[in-house]
Design an enzyme around this catalytic site. Structure first.
Site, PDB file in Angstrom:
ATOM      1  N   ASP A 160       0.210   5.358   0.569  1.00 40.68           N
ATOM      2  CA  ASP A 160      -0.872   6.204   1.088  1.00 40.68           C
ATOM      3  C   ASP A 160      -0.613   7.696   1.028  1.00 40.68           C
ATOM      4  OD1 ASP A 160      -2.325   4.016   1.922  1.00 40.68           O
ATOM      5  OD2 ASP A 160      -1.746   4.166   4.021  1.00 40.68           O
TER       6      ASP A 160
ATOM      7  N   GLU B 238       0.841  -1.197   0.000  1.00 44.84           N
ATOM      8  CA  GLU B 238       0.000   0.000   0.000  1.00 44.84           C
ATOM      9  C   GLU B 238       0.878   1.249   0.000  1.00 44.84           C
ATOM     10  OE1 GLU B 238      -3.442   1.921   2.926  1.00 44.84           O
ATOM     11  OE2 GLU B 238      -3.141  -0.251   2.865  1.00 44.84           O
TER      12      GLU B 238
ATOM     13  N   GLU C 246      -3.028  10.478   2.960  1.00 42.40           N
ATOM     14  CA  GLU C 246      -4.216  10.721   3.766  1.00 42.40           C
ATOM     15  C   GLU C 246      -4.207  12.177   4.213  1.00 42.40           C
ATOM     16  OE1 GLU C 246      -5.747   6.736   5.899  1.00 42.40           O
ATOM     17  OE2 GLU C 246      -3.976   7.612   6.830  1.00 42.40           O
TER      18      GLU C 246
END
Length: 280
Positions: A104, A102, A106
């Site tokens: 990311d 993953e 955010e």
């Protein structure tokens, strides 16, 4: 601000404006599926714009139809304006299964007038804990800005308006797992995380401000490798490294806008910092 910082601020703003107008636009109807939210995720303008909304009952999210293995992904996003405390807008690549990879972005909301926190992380084989956080040098709610991920066998680079903010290198040679074998989809979601997102959960979501809305446009995967095809659309990015100018811009962002780096958090890692921290 020093003259060097002033120079890079001007450079980044000018460069960002050039990146902003250079996009070819994808089509959300063709490239994505709204996967949850019971109508709170909407595609409009003949597939040119996608919006996600959050209210007290539910957030919303979407995912790409394609899976990717290396390349560069760009998305223009306008974040939730005003009092966005407690909300999280997530935009990331992720593979399937229990040992997932993953990458990311955010965006952690905040009270009106306070800056968003841009939270980044890299997971490999289900293990993350590689957080770096930043403030931005602009208001990410007043207009669209471009957030990009470059992922190849050498490194992962996070970009904001064409400016690199983080590089995670492939250090398998010293025993650091690196995501390189599992295809990943693009995901994005807008959800309530007021138990941790804003000041460690001290500031709760003000539901009187709902619905909260984030907007997306100009998705671009022209330089990404769709995992079901035999080659990239543009092979040059599969081995792209940061040149000296990009390295200078990366250092400028990390010096002036980084607010947390797991590689300096000795209290969190009393037995010693992760191996990659000696190199990254």
């Amino acid at each position: 601000m020093t003259s060097s910082s002033s120079f890079w601020t001007i450079f980044v703003v000018v460069f960002s404006s050039l990146v902003f107008v250079a996009f070819s636009s994808g089509n959300f109807n063709q490239d994505f599926d709204v996967t949850w939210g019971d109508g709170r995720g909407k595609i409009a303008n003949n597939g040119q714009v996608l919006t996600l909304s959050l209210d007290k009952a539910s957030g919303s999210g979407f995912q790409s139809k394609n899976q990717y293995l290396f390349g560069k992904i760009d998305m223009q996003i306008k974040l939730v304006p005003g009092n966005s405390a407690g909300t999280v807008t997530a935009y990331y690549l992720r593979s399937e299964g229990s040992g997932w990879d993953e990458i990311d972005f955010e965006f952690l909301g905040n009270l009106s007038g306070d800056p968003y926190t841009l939270h980044t992380n890299v997971f490999s084989q289900g293990k993350g804990n590689r957080e770096q956080q930043f403030h931005l040098w602009f208001n990410p709610t007043s207009d669209f800005h471009t957030y990009s991920i470059l992922w190849n066998a050498q490194h992962i680079v996070f970009y904001v308006d064409g400016t690199p903010i983080r590089e995670f290198k492939n250090l398998e040679s010293i025993g650091v797992p690196y995501p390189k074998n599992q295809p990943m989809r693009i995901y994005s979601s807008l959800w309530n995380a007021d138990d941790w997102a804003t000041r460690g959960g001290l500031i709760k979501t003000d539901w009187s401000q709902a619905p909260f809305t984030a907007s997306y446009r100009n998705f671009n995967d022209d330089n990404a490798c769709v995992s079901t095809t035999s080659s990239c659309k543009s092979n040059s990015l599969v081995s792209q490294e940061l040149d000296s100018t990009a390295q200078q811009r990366l250092k400028w962002v990390q010096k002036n806008y980084m607010i947390y780096n797991y590689c300096t958090d000795t209290k969190r890692f009393p037995q010693g910092l992760p191996k990659e921290c000696s190199v990254n």
